[in-house]
Write a protein that holds these residues in place. Structure first.
Motif, PDB file in Angstrom:
ATOM      1  N   TRP A   1      23.644  30.960   7.496  1.00  0.00           N
ATOM      2  CA  TRP A   1      22.202  31.072   7.700  1.00  0.00           C
ATOM      3  C   TRP A   1      21.427  30.427   6.564  1.00  0.00           C
ATOM      4  O   TRP A   1      20.290  30.040   6.734  1.00  0.00           O
ATOM      5  CB  TRP A   1      21.775  32.517   7.939  1.00  0.00           C
ATOM      6  N   HIS A   2      22.096  30.273   5.406  1.00  0.00           N
ATOM      7  CA  HIS A   2      21.437  29.556   4.319  1.00  0.00           C
ATOM      8  C   HIS A   2      21.134  28.126   4.719  1.00  0.00           C
ATOM      9  O   HIS A   2      20.098  27.579   4.405  1.00  0.00           O
ATOM     10  CB  HIS A   2      22.335  29.538   3.084  1.00  0.00           C
TER      11      HIS A   2
ATOM     12  N   MET B   1      23.391  41.744  19.676  1.00  0.00           N
ATOM     13  CA  MET B   1      22.001  41.318  19.610  1.00  0.00           C
ATOM     14  C   MET B   1      21.721  40.253  20.668  1.00  0.00           C
ATOM     15  O   MET B   1      20.700  40.312  21.375  1.00  0.00           O
ATOM     16  CB  MET B   1      21.665  40.759  18.231  1.00  0.00           C
TER      17      MET B   1
ATOM     18  N   LEU C   1      19.035  40.751  23.689  1.00  0.00           N
ATOM     19  CA  LEU C   1      17.864  39.885  23.850  1.00  0.00           C
ATOM     20  C   LEU C   1      17.946  39.044  25.112  1.00  0.00           C
ATOM     21  O   LEU C   1      16.930  38.698  25.707  1.00  0.00           O
ATOM     22  CB  LEU C   1      17.691  38.995  22.629  1.00  0.00           C
TER      23      LEU C   1
ATOM     24  N   LEU D   1      19.576  32.851  15.363  1.00  0.00           N
ATOM     25  CA  LEU D   1      20.365  33.255  14.197  1.00  0.00           C
ATOM     26  C   LEU D   1      21.662  33.932  14.641  1.00  0.00           C
ATOM     27  O   LEU D   1      22.735  33.670  14.107  1.00  0.00           O
ATOM     28  CB  LEU D   1      19.562  34.209  13.318  1.00  0.00           C
ATOM     29  N   ALA D   2      21.540  34.788  15.647  1.00  0.00           N
ATOM     30  CA  ALA D   2      22.719  35.521  16.105  1.00  0.00           C
ATOM     31  C   ALA D   2      23.815  34.558  16.547  1.00  0.00           C
ATOM     32  O   ALA D   2      24.982  34.717  16.188  1.00  0.00           O
ATOM     33  CB  ALA D   2      22.338  36.451  17.250  1.00  0.00           C
ATOM     34  N   PHE D   3      23.430  33.550  17.302  1.00  0.00           N
ATOM     35  CA  PHE D   3      24.459  32.620  17.773  1.00  0.00           C
ATOM     36  C   PHE D   3      25.098  31.872  16.610  1.00  0.00           C
ATOM     37  O   PHE D   3      26.312  31.679  16.563  1.00  0.00           O
ATOM     38  CB  PHE D   3      23.860  31.643  18.783  1.00  0.00           C
TER      39      PHE D   3
ATOM     40  N   ILE E   1      13.655  33.471  16.930  1.00  0.00           N
ATOM     41  CA  ILE E   1      14.228  33.235  15.596  1.00  0.00           C
ATOM     42  C   ILE E   1      15.538  34.003  15.459  1.00  0.00           C
ATOM     43  O   ILE E   1      16.554  33.483  15.020  1.00  0.00           O
ATOM     44  CB  ILE E   1      13.254  33.696  14.489  1.00  0.00           C
ATOM     45  N   MET E   2      15.503  35.272  15.868  1.00  0.00           N
ATOM     46  CA  MET E   2      16.663  36.119  15.628  1.00  0.00           C
ATOM     47  C   MET E   2      17.814  35.825  16.577  1.00  0.00           C
ATOM     48  O   MET E   2      18.972  35.914  16.196  1.00  0.00           O
ATOM     49  CB  MET E   2      16.265  37.596  15.746  1.00  0.00           C
ATOM     50  N   ILE E   3      17.506  35.473  17.794  1.00  0.00           N
ATOM     51  CA  ILE E   3      18.625  35.253  18.723  1.00  0.00           C
ATOM     52  C   ILE E   3      19.330  33.947  18.365  1.00  0.00           C
ATOM     53  O   ILE E   3      20.565  33.850  18.450  1.00  0.00           O
ATOM     54  CB  ILE E   3      18.165  35.298  20.197  1.00  0.00           C
TER      55      ILE E   3
ATOM     56  N   VAL F   1       9.417  35.794  17.178  1.00  0.00           N
ATOM     57  CA  VAL F   1      10.430  36.259  16.250  1.00  0.00           C
ATOM     58  C   VAL F   1      11.747  36.565  16.963  1.00  0.00           C
ATOM     59  O   VAL F   1      12.824  36.404  16.411  1.00  0.00           O
ATOM     60  CB  VAL F   1       9.921  37.504  15.514  1.00  0.00           C
ATOM     61  N   TYR F   2      11.652  36.975  18.205  1.00  0.00           N
ATOM     62  CA  TYR F   2      12.878  37.238  18.958  1.00  0.00           C
ATOM     63  C   TYR F   2      13.703  35.966  19.076  1.00  0.00           C
ATOM     64  O   TYR F   2      14.923  35.995  18.996  1.00  0.00           O
ATOM     65  CB  TYR F   2      12.544  37.779  20.348  1.00  0.00           C
TER      66      TYR F   2
ATOM     67  N   TYR G   1      30.985  33.410  11.439  1.00  0.00           N
ATOM     68  CA  TYR G   1      32.078  34.361  11.201  1.00  0.00           C
ATOM     69  C   TYR G   1      33.366  33.890  11.862  1.00  0.00           C
ATOM     70  O   TYR G   1      34.463  34.125  11.352  1.00  0.00           O
ATOM     71  CB  TYR G   1      31.684  35.760  11.688  1.00  0.00           C
TER      72      TYR G   1
ATOM     73  N   VAL H   1      11.054  27.991  16.659  1.00  0.00           N
ATOM     74  CA  VAL H   1      11.525  28.206  15.297  1.00  0.00           C
ATOM     75  C   VAL H   1      12.960  28.696  15.354  1.00  0.00           C
ATOM     76  O   VAL H   1      13.221  29.878  15.476  1.00  0.00           O
ATOM     77  CB  VAL H   1      10.644  29.218  14.555  1.00  0.00           C
TER      78      VAL H   1
ATOM     79  N   ILE I   1      14.974  24.653   7.676  1.00  0.00           N
ATOM     80  CA  ILE I   1      13.591  25.076   7.919  1.00  0.00           C
ATOM     81  C   ILE I   1      12.729  24.727   6.708  1.00  0.00           C
ATOM     82  O   ILE I   1      11.589  24.277   6.845  1.00  0.00           O
ATOM     83  CB  ILE I   1      13.529  26.594   8.204  1.00  0.00           C
TER      84      ILE I   1
ATOM     85  N   TYR J   1      26.259  40.627  16.203  1.00  0.00           N
ATOM     86  CA  TYR J   1      25.478  39.473  16.660  1.00  0.00           C
ATOM     87  C   TYR J   1      25.647  39.287  18.161  1.00  0.00           C
ATOM     88  O   TYR J   1      24.715  38.892  18.864  1.00  0.00           O
ATOM     89  CB  TYR J   1      25.858  38.230  15.884  1.00  0.00           C
TER      90      TYR J   1
ATOM     91  N   MET K   1      31.779  39.604  14.242  1.00  0.00           N
ATOM     92  CA  MET K   1      30.725  38.988  15.049  1.00  0.00           C
ATOM     93  C   MET K   1      30.017  40.010  15.934  1.00  0.00           C
ATOM     94  O   MET K   1      28.989  39.698  16.529  1.00  0.00           O
ATOM     95  CB  MET K   1      31.334  37.946  15.990  1.00  0.00           C
TER      96      MET K   1
ATOM     97  N   GLN L   1      25.361  32.892  13.557  1.00  0.00           N
ATOM     98  CA  GLN L   1      26.217  33.807  12.795  1.00  0.00           C
ATOM     99  C   GLN L   1      27.564  34.015  13.473  1.00  0.00           C
ATOM    100  O   GLN L   1      28.588  34.156  12.817  1.00  0.00           O
ATOM    101  CB  GLN L   1      25.519  35.160  12.612  1.00  0.00           C
ATOM    102  N   MET L   2      27.542  34.046  14.796  1.00  0.00           N
ATOM    103  CA  MET L   2      28.814  34.192  15.510  1.00  0.00           C
ATOM    104  C   MET L   2      29.751  33.043  15.150  1.00  0.00           C
ATOM    105  O   MET L   2      30.912  33.242  14.822  1.00  0.00           O
ATOM    106  CB  MET L   2      28.571  34.185  17.014  1.00  0.00           C
TER     107      MET L   2
END
Ligand SMILES: Nc1ncnc2c1ncn2[C@@H]1O[C@H](COP(=O)(O)OP(=O)(O)OP(=O)(O)O)[C@@H](O)[C@H]1O
Ligand SMILES: Nc1ncnc2c1ncn2[C@@H]1O[C@H](COP(=O)(O)OP(=O)(O)OP(=O)(O)O)[C@@H](O)[C@H]1O
Ligand SMILES: [Mg+2]
Ligand SMILES: [Mg+2]
Lengths: 326, 361, 227, 255, 310
Positions: A254-255, E290, E294, A133-135, A129-131, A126-127, A141, A57, A261, E287, E284, A137-138
């Protein structure tokens, strides 16, 4: 043949027929809308490859989508004003050849997905999902604040790039081009999923431990699927940039990941044509609800909610019946 | 007959989600103008872009190719404008901006079918820079979000401001906590703070700034002190100087009529955005009165003449079809228990923009 | 009559797997439910406990009709389940597993620790890191801690070492002597026949034989259980 | 006869500790061709932990593991499977959404390789199907081939688990409580089957069913608190007082 | 840069961290412990803030507003759980994603419908306006200190609830096996409704407290949502201690990144480029942190393993 098969056929025949009718009646807007559905559906199909079949996911596929879009945008930008993308250590200019752009987009997405996957696939659930997302988001931005290609304002593609033998600036031709790509990708995905690779991939989704214990390492299987998925999504991103004549960081947000999804869940997770149906429904709702009321997002929410609550397995689950597991 | 509309205007604006207030004001101002003119000539189509560039592109496509509108307008945000405008105007549709004025469309990227009825993005900030000089500030601390409009803002301020810099910060877009920035301001020895933080960011900043007990005066463009937002900032905003091309208390007759009619119609005070929507509509009406849209060149000329009573007083277009206008300096005051603005001086008189020279039209 | 099941049918989704199960347990009695693999023993137990739908038939417990009761209500009436496959709460420690659902009565943490000393040793370890047999003990302990009127054991000795198994059978005998009613499913015929008073045999989701254990002849065993 | 034989599996001085628990404590054992080596011991003695280390899911703190004479201590679980190690889990570990046949087919595929083949339809692959069906036949699940694993009863899942291990055509089988969950009849069948099988595939068996163990084993090792306290032919083990106390229970008349 | 300023910025970082924890607290309960993916957490936060702002202005009392904020969010949460979430426990996590995404749309538009387009006014209570002097001439906002205090109290309370009470054990047990806990006599459905409402009330509390410092407007919950997820995941799902430490880590990284990265780049490039690059990297930063956390510890900093770290 299963019900799901026939539903898929109806959708895949219906789209070009609708576009053809719109073409005859001169409704280019409708054609563009159909193209939008196809391109977003294509992205959904790409995500579904990782999410539905591989159980990954990813909340960061906008990274690949946006990457594809930006490749198209940047190449066109430099082709338009004849400048260089990089001058050191070698010279690289822009291009307006779609084929080349796609290849670059797919290649870069593969590299990026390989790197992201290498790190992210160490995690799960979920980890993961979030990681992912983190990439994403980088990148987001970065794109917002990096001035060279417009930052948050984005980048226009004034003239649609070229494809040999196709008048890409004509709505119907571009539709057909996108549709051909969609069919090709669907065909490939269908083969992949039902091949040994697909079996291993789905096994990895259900139970990675089982896979290891029969001697298939899940990691490379998943990583490969993640990369393939990213490549498809990047291709869709490039087409999306062409369609809009515009790329912007919102393609990376992320939208966007969330919307992809949603196409998948709405259409049916792990259904080949599901995400396309999801995208069609979502675009239709988004487009036509807005004309009915200013509060359209409220009603969009209600409709989506009702779909999850009452259609287990998405729209494909509702009308296409259960998946086969023989 | 009058039933047959002669001019079709498509309004793409933000009516849902976070920034909806601005779009609603533009739309209301625009519709008020049509109503006051008693006009039957203009058919107005409105769609919500939900602040997404892709949506704006899609709606523009629909308006242009399906509804065949002659004029587009309504977009609030620069990034959405950048997504729609270049393509639309190249295709022969007029675009009249009621709010955003990105520099990319004012200079090299200007176009004969693109008109801006509000301001070029730098304008209000430039006026504030000029005001800082006049007010005797010599050490300004400046901050804005890290995105193009934020950079334009600080560039605009610095273009006129002559003193030295006490610090320059780009914050994260959408940031809500400004403790770190405020601490930096406190320790910078600045004699003034200029900020451009639109929407909720500005509200957060002002509240937290007031909380921190610092008394260095704050300057900013009107966006963070506009009617729609002041109530939410509260007394923290009292006394702040801000720049605007329009103010409710401008005494020209057009404005008086506008403010009165707006309050009458919508039961709230008009905002900057409402005034811009109102002016945009009147600009289009003035052109439609003079020329038929079927003659694009004539219509364009008519627009260029800007032959209408702007609520901001004198208004004309510069060579890049962006306004030349006065930018006022206002102060936030309390009037009958309601926070509002009062003009205190003119920041820049008959001001155009810095990019006009690059525009080859 | 403590538990009385009449003509119970049940299904998983669209597939019916129980076609009429009759079963009764009296106060203080130990009843064994028997049958080959896949004949519906566990499903019967699930249906009794409210974990599977009762599509027809009757389940009454301490005089109450529990066929439509949510499982937590049946449990509060006094059903204590040791499920097939242990199902300990993986993310709880051993002692938390024991106390989370405990209800007051003769069984206390000390008594459980006396019965299974290893659980005391492992008190703060997460349940998912226990060995298989340790988990099995935990599951039994957990059910006892609810102080049930009817203890239901579905393959409760699976995976236990012979010593422990003996201990458990011994414990069950003690329970029997104390008048605890038990419904059990277990593959070790010999022990079951030693302790149970009645047994009920299932075949293809149907009760095919029931009666006192003494009447379970080798011939019947051969026919229904394959031994 | 034993001395000439090269052990299929050999473990030397394996140790593993979890916090305060010493799960393996200097464990050494060998499995010879044609033999069934049973590993018994109280619950929590470290049998499953040992199996996890042998099959590569846990890294030992110290010691070595040799498979067919090669040091595999640091190889991945998958590599060990390819070298011929098949295992079953104590708790069924299946692809629940798939039919029994598909479960086994994937194991066959793993054995035959080609998990990176992208085009040929795998479900119609006659070769895989046939091999899978043969494995299901061996455990007696042929009639349940089309049932999804999640719809199988507990005992049937255990059988399927075993079928998957068989489908790997392993050189050695490591089985963690294969009888658990099987009824008396199933246990008897399984015992007979293993008795037959061990001649072609040597087996390391962990099992609490003493009837089966004493009938099948050529050699038994007893693990208590991570240590092997006794090792030898069944008769010796049965007589051992230490084993009786620690494991069999003094009252036990296991035979 | 003076040490006093550095100290103040570190304090700011801590404060931001605790604020983030406060915003994440409700989600820790619902997502970390119950295992529900609730994207609408930000909406509950927003609903709390709106209720608080409305009641504060109407009654003139922040305290009443706070109560209203928590109550409003709790009611919304309970309704949501009964009407929507209960039907989704047995389903795939993904269905929860779609359903709660739909709820975001409904909540945002609904709130705008009820309260209008403009942001609402919510000020800090009079008693906590202004600053106090801490050691060494450092002055700090009273209200921010209050937030730190409330955040820590919530952290302790949650830790106690989850690790030490039977309710806490039952919630965790429910996450691991809903059917089984019910079969042992616990009305897990009711427990979940209550806990979900409690999580929502915490979101409302955060919305009210933080809303007084920022702006009460539609969409205010979205950035909160992402940050809250980031915090929980960095800390390790299910661990209160982890969430708190994760939050403080994020707060520090974000604050110090914003402050020091631009000046760091000024050491070797011209000032305007340095500001641009420094601020880009600063946005950034969390993130990046994070991803690093992880990558090194795939289960977060404090993977939940037993009571000691619950
Ligand atoms: N989740 C399920 N969905 C569909 N069918 C199921 C499911 N679980 C069990 N079954 C079917 O129901 C029948 C009865 O299963 P049950 O588990 O009750 O058998 P059992 O007598 O307990 O067997 P065992 O001794 O192997 O545990 C079996 O045929 C099984 O295939
Ligand atoms: N990850 C872990 N952390 C802590 N302790 C563990 C962990 N894994 C296993 N243990 C402990 O190590 C010991 C050995 O466990 P193992 O599963 O190997 O036992 P076993 O011999 O297979 O027992 P059984 O016959 O009951 O299955 C047990 O006491 C168990 O609690
Ligand atoms: Mg069973
Ligand atoms: Mg074990």
């Amino acid at each position: 043949m299963t019900r799901e098969f026939w539903v898929s056929v109806v959708v895949l025949v219906g789209l070009p027929v609708a576009a053809f009718i719109a073409h005859i009646t001169g409704e280019t807007y409708i054609i563009n809308l159909l193209t939008r559905m196809i391109v977003l559906g294509l992205a959904g199909i790409g995500l579904n490859f990782a999410l539905g079949y591989g159980g990954m996911v990813s909340f960061g596929h906008a990274a690949f989508f946006g990457l594809g879009a930006y490749v198209a945008g940047i190449a066109a930008f430099h082709a338009f004003d004849d400048s260089l993308i990089v001058s050191m250590p070698f010279e690289l200019g822009g291009t307006n050849q779609m084929l080349l752009i796609w290849l670059i987009a797919i290649f870069l997405a593969a590299v990026l997905a390989f790197l992201i996957g290498l790190i992210s696939l160490r995690t799960s659930g979920v980890y993961f999902i979030m990681i992912t997302l983190a990439f994403a988001q980088m990148l987001y931005y970065f794109a917002i604040s990096w001035p060279a290609y417009g930052g948050e304002d984005g980048l226009s593609i004034y003239l649609r790039n070229e494809f040999p033998g196709v008048q890409t600036d004509k709505a119907f031709s571009f539709f057909l081009l996108c549709f051909a790509i969609l069919l090709l990708v669907l065909l490939l995905c269908w083969r992949f999923i039902n091949a040994r690779f697909g079996a291993a991939l789905q096994g990895a989704r259900m139970n990675a431990l089982r896979l290891s214990s029969i001697g298939i390492a899940p990691f490379p299987v998943k990583l490969t699927a993640f990369v393939i998925s990213a490549m498809i999504v990047a291709l869709a991103g490039a087409l999306y940039g062409e369609l809009n004549g515009f790329v912007s960081p919102s393609n990376l947000s992320w939208h966007m990941s969330g919307e992809l999804i949603i196409f998948v869940i709405l259409g049916g997770v792990g259904r080949l044509v599901g995400p396309l149906i999801g995208a069609i429904v979502f675009v239709l709702l988004e487009t036509y609800l807005g004309g009915l009321t200013d509060r359209w997002q409220f009603f969009l929410g209600l409709i989506l909610l009702a779909t999850v609550l009452f259609a287990n397995g998405g729209i494909m689950g509702l009308i296409g019946g259960r998946t086969r597991h023989d | 007959t009058t039933a047959q509309a002669e001019l079709k205007v498509g309004m793409i604006t933000t009516l849902s989600g976070g920034g909806a207030g601005l779009g609603v004001d533009v739309r209301d101002g625009f519709q008020l103008a049509l109503k006051m003119a008693g006009d039957q000539q203009i058919e107005l189509l409105i769609e919500d872009d939900a602040r997404k560039p892709e949506n704006a592109v899609k709606i523009a496509d629909k308006f242009i190719s399906s509804d065949k509108v002659d004029v587009l307008t309504g977009i609030i945000w620069s990034n959405l404008a950048m997504a729609v405008v270049p393509k639309a105007v190249r295709g022969g549709t007029f675009y009249i901006s009621p709010n955003a004025g990105p520099s990319a469309l004012a200079g090299k990227g200007c176009h004969e079918n693109y008109f801006n009825a509000a301001w070029q993005n730098d304008n209000l900030h430039e006026a504030m820079g000029n005001y800082a000089n006049e007010a005797g500030y010599t050490k300004s601390f400046i901050l804005a979000p890290n995105y193009p409009a934020g950079k334009d803002a600080l560039t605009g301020y610095k273009r006129f401001y002559k003193g030295e810099s006490a610090g320059e910060i780009y914050t994260k877009l959408g940031q809500t906590d400004y403790a770190a920035e405020i601490a930096q301001i406190k320790n910078s020895g600045a004699d003034s703070v200029f900020f451009f933080l639109p929407g909720g960011m500005g509200i957060s900043f002002m509240k937290q700034y007031a909380q921190s007990g610092i008394d260095i005066p704050v300057l900013g463009p009107a966006f963070s002190f506009d009617q729609g937002i002041l109530a939410a900032v509260g007394d923290a905003a009292l006394g702040v100087k801000n720049s605007s091309q329009w103010s409710k208390d401008l005494t020209n007759p057009a404005n008086k009529a506008f403010v009165e009619a707006f309050v009458e119609e919508y039961d709230r005070l008009p905002s900057l955005y409402a005034s811009q929507g109102f002016d945009t509509a009147n600009l289009i009406l003035s052109a439609a009165a003079k020329a038929d849209i079927s003659d694009k060149a004539a219509f364009r000329e008519a627009l260029r003449a800007a032959d209408f009573e702007s609520v901001r007083g004198d208004f004309k277009f510069g060579p890049n079809q962006h306004p030349i206008q006065n930018i006022y300096v206002r102060e936030v005051i309390k009037e009958n228990g309601v926070l509002t603005n009062k003009i205190v001086s003119i920041g820049l008189e008959n001001h155009g923009d810095a990019y006009a020279v690059d525009c080859k039209m | 009559m403590l538990l009385d099941v009449k003509n119970l049918t049940s299904h998983y989704g669209a597939t019916q797997v129980l076609f009429g199960v009759d079963l009764s347990v009296e106060e203080g009695q130990i009843v064994a439910l028997m049958g080959r693999n896949g004949m519906g023993k566990s499903t019967s137990i699930r249906a009794i406990c409210g974990l599977n739908p009762v599509s027809s038939g009757q389940v009454s417990f301490v005089g109450t009709d529990i066929s439509d009761l949510p499982s937590y209500k049946s449990a509060r009436l006094g059903l204590g389940l040791v499920p097939e496959g242990r199902r300990c709460f993986a993310n709880l420690s051993v002692s938390e597993n024991l106390v989370a659902t405990a209800r007051s009565g003769p069984w206390t943490l000390e008594k459980i620790h006396a019965l299974f000393p290893i659980l005391k040793e492992r008190a703060s370890q997460m349940a998912n890191t226990l060995s298989g047999g340790e988990q099995q003990m935990l599951a039994i302990g957990r059910a006892l801690m609810t102080n049930p009127r009817l203890l239901i054991l579905d393959e409760a000795t699976e995976g236990l070492a012979p010593v422990i198994r003996n201990q458990i059978w011994a414990a069950l005998k003690t329970l029997k002597d104390q008048g605890q009613a038990i419904l059990l499913v277990d593959k070790s015929l010999r022990e079951v026949m030693e302790i149970a008073q009645r047994c009920c045999i299932l075949e293809k989701g149907q009760s095919v034989w029931s009666g006192p254990v003494s009447e379970l002849t080798p011939d019947l065993q051969q026919r229904f259980l394959g031994v | 006869m034993t001395d000439a034989m090269e052990p299929i599996l050999q473990i030397n001085h394996l140790s593993k500790r979890f916090g305060a628990v010493q799960a393996s404590d200097d464990v050494s054992l060998t499995v010879l061709p044609g033999r069934l080596h049973a590993l018994i011991g109280p619950n929590g003695a470290g049998k499953s932990t040992l199996i996890s280390q042998i099959s590569g899911f846990l890294m030992p703190d110290a010691g070595q593991i040799f498979l067919k004479g090669r040091d595999v201590t640091h190889l991945s679980a998958e590599r060990r499977v390819h070298m011929g190690l098949g295992r079953s889990f104590q708790v069924s570990n299946l692809l629940l959404e798939w039919s029994a046949r598909r479960n086994v087919m994937l194991a066959v595929q793993a054995r035959r390789g080609g998990s990176f083949r992208f085009f040929k339809n795998v479900w119609k692959d006659a070769e895989l199907r046939a091999a899978a069906e043969a494995a299901l036949q061996k455990v007696g699940l042929q009639d349940r081939a089309d049932i999804r694993a999640m719809e199988l009863s507990h005992g049937e899942r255990r059988q399927l688990e075993f079928a998957c291990a068989l489908a790997l055509e392993p050189a050695i089988l490591v089985l963690d409580e294969p009888m658990a969950g099987l009824g008396p009849e199933g246990t008897a069948e399984m015992t007979a089957f293993l008795e037959e099988l061990k001649h072609s595939i040597p087996i390391l068996l962990v099992e609490h069913d003493m009837d089966a163990v004493f009938r099948l084993a050529d050699e038994i090792s007893v693990l208590v608190y991570g240590r092997i306290i006794a090792s030898g032919p069944p008769e010796t083990i049965r007589q051992s007082v230490a084993v009786q106390e620690a494991y069999l229970g003094s009252s036990s008349d296991a035979a | 840069m003076s040490t006093l300023l550095i100290a103040e910025q570190v304090l700011n970082g801590l404060q931001l961290g605790v604020t983030l924890f406060l915003m994440a607290a409700g989600l820790t309960l619902v997502f970390g412990v119950m295992g529900l993916i609730n994207l609408a957490h930000g909406s509950l936060y927003m609903i709390g803030a709106f209720c608080c702002a409305f009641v504060s202005v109407e009654t003139g009392s922040f305290l009443l507003g706070l109560v209203a904020g928590m109550a409003g969010a709790a009611i919304a949460g309970a309704v949501l759980e009964v009407v929507v979430m209960q039907r989704l426990y047995a389903r795939d996590h993904l269905d929860q994603v779609l359903a709660t995404f739909a709820l975001i749309l409904i909540a945002s538009e609904g709130t705008r419908w009820v309260f209008g387009d403009v942001p609402l006014f919510l000020d800090v209570p009079q008693a906590f306006a202004g600053t106090v002097e801490l050691v060494g001439g450092l002055t700090y906002s009273k209200y921010r200190l209050l937030i730190i205090f409330v955040g820590l109290v919530v952290a302790l309370g949650l830790y106690w609830l989850i690790a030490r009470t039977r309710l806490g054990m039952r919630i965790r047990a429910g996450e691991s096996d809903r059917e089984m806990i019910a079969a042992l006599g616990v009305n897990i459905r009711l427990v979940y409704t209550i806990v979900f409402a409690l999580g929502a009330a915490l979101a409302g509390l955060a919305g009210s407290m933080v809303g007084a410092l920022s702006s009460v407007q539609v969409g205010m919950g979205e950035p909160v949502l992402i940050l809250a997820f980031v915090v929980i995941v960095i800390g390790g799902i299910g661990s209160i201690k982890g969430a708190l430490i994760g939050a403080v880590l994020v707060g520090l990284v974000d604050t110090l990144g914003r402050v020091f990265l631009p000046s760091f780049f000024q050491l070797f490039m011209n000032s305007s480029d340095a500001t641009t690059i420094g601020s880009s990297l600063a946005s950034m930063a969390i993130y990046v942190v994070m991803a690093i956390v992880l990558a090194v510890r795939p289960q977060g900093l404090f993977p939940a393993t037993g009571t000691s770290s619950a």
